[in-house]
Every structure is written in C-alpha cells, then in structure tokens.
Design a protein around this motif. Structure first.
Motif, PDB file in Angstrom:
ATOM      1  N   LEU A 194      14.917  -5.263  -5.218  1.00 52.30           N
ATOM      2  CA  LEU A 194      13.806  -4.730  -5.140  1.00 52.30           C
ATOM      3  C   LEU A 194      13.327  -5.591  -3.889  1.00 52.30           C
ATOM      4  N   MET A 195      13.314  -6.827  -4.160  1.00 48.29           N
ATOM      5  CA  MET A 195      12.677  -8.133  -3.193  1.00 48.29           C
ATOM      6  C   MET A 195      13.414  -8.019  -1.868  1.00 48.29           C
ATOM      7  N   THR A 196      14.305  -7.194  -1.582  1.00 48.70           N
ATOM      8  CA  THR A 196      14.958  -6.968  -0.334  1.00 48.70           C
ATOM      9  C   THR A 196      14.428  -5.957   0.778  1.00 48.70           C
ATOM     10  N   LEU A 197      13.795  -4.991  -0.160  1.00 50.81           N
ATOM     11  CA  LEU A 197      12.999  -3.941   0.335  1.00 50.81           C
ATOM     12  C   LEU A 197      11.562  -4.531   1.006  1.00 50.81           C
ATOM     13  N   ASN A 198      11.276  -3.524   1.886  1.00 51.51           N
ATOM     14  CA  ASN A 198      10.106  -3.918   2.594  1.00 51.51           C
ATOM     15  C   ASN A 198       8.627  -3.928   1.714  1.00 51.51           C
ATOM     16  N   GLU A 199       7.659  -4.407   1.888  1.00 51.86           N
ATOM     17  CA  GLU A 199       6.559  -4.859   1.147  1.00 51.86           C
ATOM     18  C   GLU A 199       5.973  -3.525   0.611  1.00 51.86           C
ATOM     19  N   ARG A 200       6.032  -2.347   1.332  1.00 51.62           N
ATOM     20  CA  ARG A 200       5.507  -0.934   1.109  1.00 51.62           C
ATOM     21  C   ARG A 200       6.230  -0.398  -0.079  1.00 51.62           C
ATOM     22  N   CYS A 201       7.728  -0.441   0.166  1.00 50.67           N
ATOM     23  CA  CYS A 201       8.168   0.052  -0.888  1.00 50.67           C
ATOM     24  C   CYS A 201       8.255  -0.844  -2.342  1.00 50.67           C
TER      25      CYS A 201
ATOM     26  N   VAL B  33      -2.263   6.953  -6.085  1.00 51.36           N
ATOM     27  CA  VAL B  33      -1.345   6.040  -5.543  1.00 51.36           C
ATOM     28  C   VAL B  33      -1.506   5.844  -4.022  1.00 51.36           C
ATOM     29  N   ALA B  34      -1.663   6.939  -3.473  1.00 45.31           N
ATOM     30  CA  ALA B  34      -2.200   6.760  -1.998  1.00 45.31           C
ATOM     31  C   ALA B  34      -3.131   5.924  -1.705  1.00 45.31           C
ATOM     32  N   GLU B  35      -4.075   6.122  -2.777  1.00 42.86           N
ATOM     33  CA  GLU B  35      -5.535   5.440  -2.133  1.00 42.86           C
ATOM     34  C   GLU B  35      -5.296   3.937  -2.666  1.00 42.86           C
ATOM     35  N   ALA B  36      -4.487   3.637  -3.723  1.00 44.45           N
ATOM     36  CA  ALA B  36      -4.351   2.226  -3.804  1.00 44.45           C
ATOM     37  C   ALA B  36      -3.551   1.506  -2.578  1.00 44.45           C
ATOM     38  N   LEU B  37      -2.506   2.229  -2.177  1.00 44.22           N
ATOM     39  CA  LEU B  37      -1.772   1.668  -1.224  1.00 44.22           C
ATOM     40  C   LEU B  37      -2.221   1.795   0.303  1.00 44.22           C
ATOM     41  N   GLY B  38      -3.215   2.736   0.446  1.00 42.04           N
ATOM     42  CA  GLY B  38      -3.731   2.842   1.683  1.00 42.04           C
ATOM     43  C   GLY B  38      -3.038   3.772   2.504  1.00 42.04           C
ATOM     44  N   MET B  39      -2.127   4.845   1.936  1.00 40.17           N
ATOM     45  CA  MET B  39      -1.308   5.715   2.289  1.00 40.17           C
ATOM     46  C   MET B  39      -1.691   7.053   2.548  1.00 40.17           C
ATOM     47  N   ASN B  40      -1.082   8.112   3.276  1.00 45.98           N
ATOM     48  CA  ASN B  40      -1.528   9.677   3.368  1.00 45.98           C
ATOM     49  C   ASN B  40      -1.058   9.997   2.033  1.00 45.98           C
ATOM     50  N   VAL B  41      -1.669  10.901   1.391  1.00 45.44           N
ATOM     51  CA  VAL B  41      -1.170  11.425   0.126  1.00 45.44           C
ATOM     52  C   VAL B  41       0.101  12.165   0.446  1.00 45.44           C
ATOM     53  N   GLY B  42       0.207  12.940   1.538  1.00 44.05           N
ATOM     54  CA  GLY B  42       1.270  13.881   1.637  1.00 44.05           C
ATOM     55  C   GLY B  42       2.691  12.794   1.979  1.00 44.05           C
ATOM     56  N   SER B  43       2.490  11.613   2.226  1.00 41.89           N
ATOM     57  CA  SER B  43       3.805  10.641   2.309  1.00 41.89           C
ATOM     58  C   SER B  43       4.216   9.958   1.106  1.00 41.89           C
ATOM     59  N   VAL B  44       3.442   9.995   0.110  1.00 39.38           N
ATOM     60  CA  VAL B  44       3.734   9.369  -1.183  1.00 39.38           C
ATOM     61  C   VAL B  44       5.193   9.537  -1.538  1.00 39.38           C
ATOM     62  N   GLY B  45       5.444  11.128  -1.791  1.00 37.03           N
ATOM     63  CA  GLY B  45       6.557  11.564  -2.399  1.00 37.03           C
ATOM     64  C   GLY B  45       7.941  11.228  -1.642  1.00 37.03           C
TER      65      GLY B  45
ATOM     66  N   ARG C 216       8.330   7.411  -1.452  1.00 38.49           N
ATOM     67  CA  ARG C 216       8.899   6.998  -3.039  1.00 38.49           C
ATOM     68  C   ARG C 216      10.414   7.224  -3.008  1.00 38.49           C
ATOM     69  N   SER C 217      10.799   8.549  -2.353  1.00 35.93           N
ATOM     70  CA  SER C 217      12.229   8.919  -2.335  1.00 35.93           C
ATOM     71  C   SER C 217      13.231   8.061  -1.724  1.00 35.93           C
ATOM     72  N   ARG C 218      12.686   7.782  -0.452  1.00 39.59           N
ATOM     73  CA  ARG C 218      13.240   6.877   0.193  1.00 39.59           C
ATOM     74  C   ARG C 218      13.335   5.450  -0.146  1.00 39.59           C
ATOM     75  N   CYS C 219      12.408   5.083  -0.640  1.00 42.87           N
ATOM     76  CA  CYS C 219      12.432   3.678  -1.222  1.00 42.87           C
ATOM     77  C   CYS C 219      13.572   3.539  -2.351  1.00 42.87           C
TER      78      CYS C 219
END
Length: 176
Positions: free
Chosen positions: A121-128, A146-158, A161-164
């Motif tokens: 987990l610690m080798t992933l980027n901060e966003r992941c 989740v998007a609001e808490a992380l400052g992301m677009n809602v459409g990119s959360v899923g 998350r899958s890529r991470c």
C-alpha cells in the motif's frame, strides 16, 4: 444550496443539524485515524477532537460543500499528532489474559500478511492510498462523498479505485 449548507445553517440557528452532520460523516471521520492504524482509544480521541474542532470552527466555515474535505484534513492532522506522540512511548499491555492470546504461529502469519499489505500500500501513490483507506474503512460512503473528501470527480472514483486495487494486487503478488 446543498444539504451541508442547510444542515450547517440549521445547526447555527439551533436546529438539530448537528445530529445530521455526525450521522452523515461519522464513518468518514472514524476511517481517518483507523487508516493510521491507531489503537481504538487513540482513534476515538481523534474522532472526538475532530468533532470538537468542527464545533469550535463552525461559524468560520465559508464553503459547507467542502465539509467532508475539512473533516478529513482535520482528522488527518489530529492522527499525525497522535502518531508522533505515541512514537515516543513504549506500550505494554500486561493485563491481557494468556488464554485469549493467539498462537505464536498465527501471530507471525498475521503480522507477515499485514506487513506485506502495508508495504504494498505504501508504494502506491498518495491518491490511491487515501482512496483505498477510505474504501476499506468506510465502504458505505457514496462515490459522491468519497469524491468530495478526496477532491476528485465523482465519475472517476470507481475507475480510479479499480486501478488502485489492481496495482495493489500486482504489488502484493510481487512480494510473495
């Protein structure tokens, strides 16, 4: 006007908005100190301090739509302070009855799994890292929260998350 604005306005005017805020963001706030792997007692202290800070700063919040982000940042700062303070302490739990202790091989296996997971987990980027911590500790949160808490677009959360998760799986497989 979003629902946070209505709730904050209601609380400031003496309505029951505080209960709504706590219910809405409780798991999010709780997930932050737990993501720092704090003990239950320390996580509870961070949780309470975060809500206390909100109560103290409530009249100064200018953008209620960013309340989730404010809560995550405040809980993060509180958690870091606890980690720093606890780093100077040596904890010994002498009151644990021996009968409830797991077998040494179970402890070793669990510790090894946790070490590998946290190393990967610690080798992933901060966003992941942040996204996966929130997903693990607050799975009931909507993508919008989740998007609001992380400052992301809602459409990119899923998709993020899958890529991470896929990257985390690859890194865990490499560690075995």
């Amino acid at each position: 006007m979003d629902s946070n604005t209505e709730v904050l306005g209601g609380w400031r005017s003496g309505l029951c908005g505080w209960d709504v805020l706590v219910e809405r963001y409780s798991r999010l706030v709780w997930s932050v100190p737990r993501s720092f792997r704090l003990s239950h007692a320390d996580a509870a202290d961070v949780y309470q301090c975060t809500w206390l800070c909100l109560a103290e700063q409530l009249t100064r919040i200018r953008r209620p739509e960013h309340l989730a982000t404010w809560l995550v940042r405040t809980a993060t700062r509180q958690s870091i302070a606890v980690v720093r303070a606890r780093g100077r302490e040596v904890s010994l739990d002498l009151w644990e009855p021996e009968s409830t202790l797991p077998a040494p091989d179970e402890v070793a296996i669990t510790n090894d799994r946790q070490r590998r997971l946290w190393s990967a987990l610690m080798t992933l980027n901060e966003r992941c890292q942040r996204l996966l911590r929130i997903a693990a500790h607050s799975p009931e949160l909507s993508y919008a929260q989740v998007a609001e808490a992380l400052g992301m677009n809602v459409g990119s959360v899923g998709s993020t998350r899958s890529r991470c998760l896929a990257e985390l799986r690859r890194k865990l497989e490499a560690l075995q």
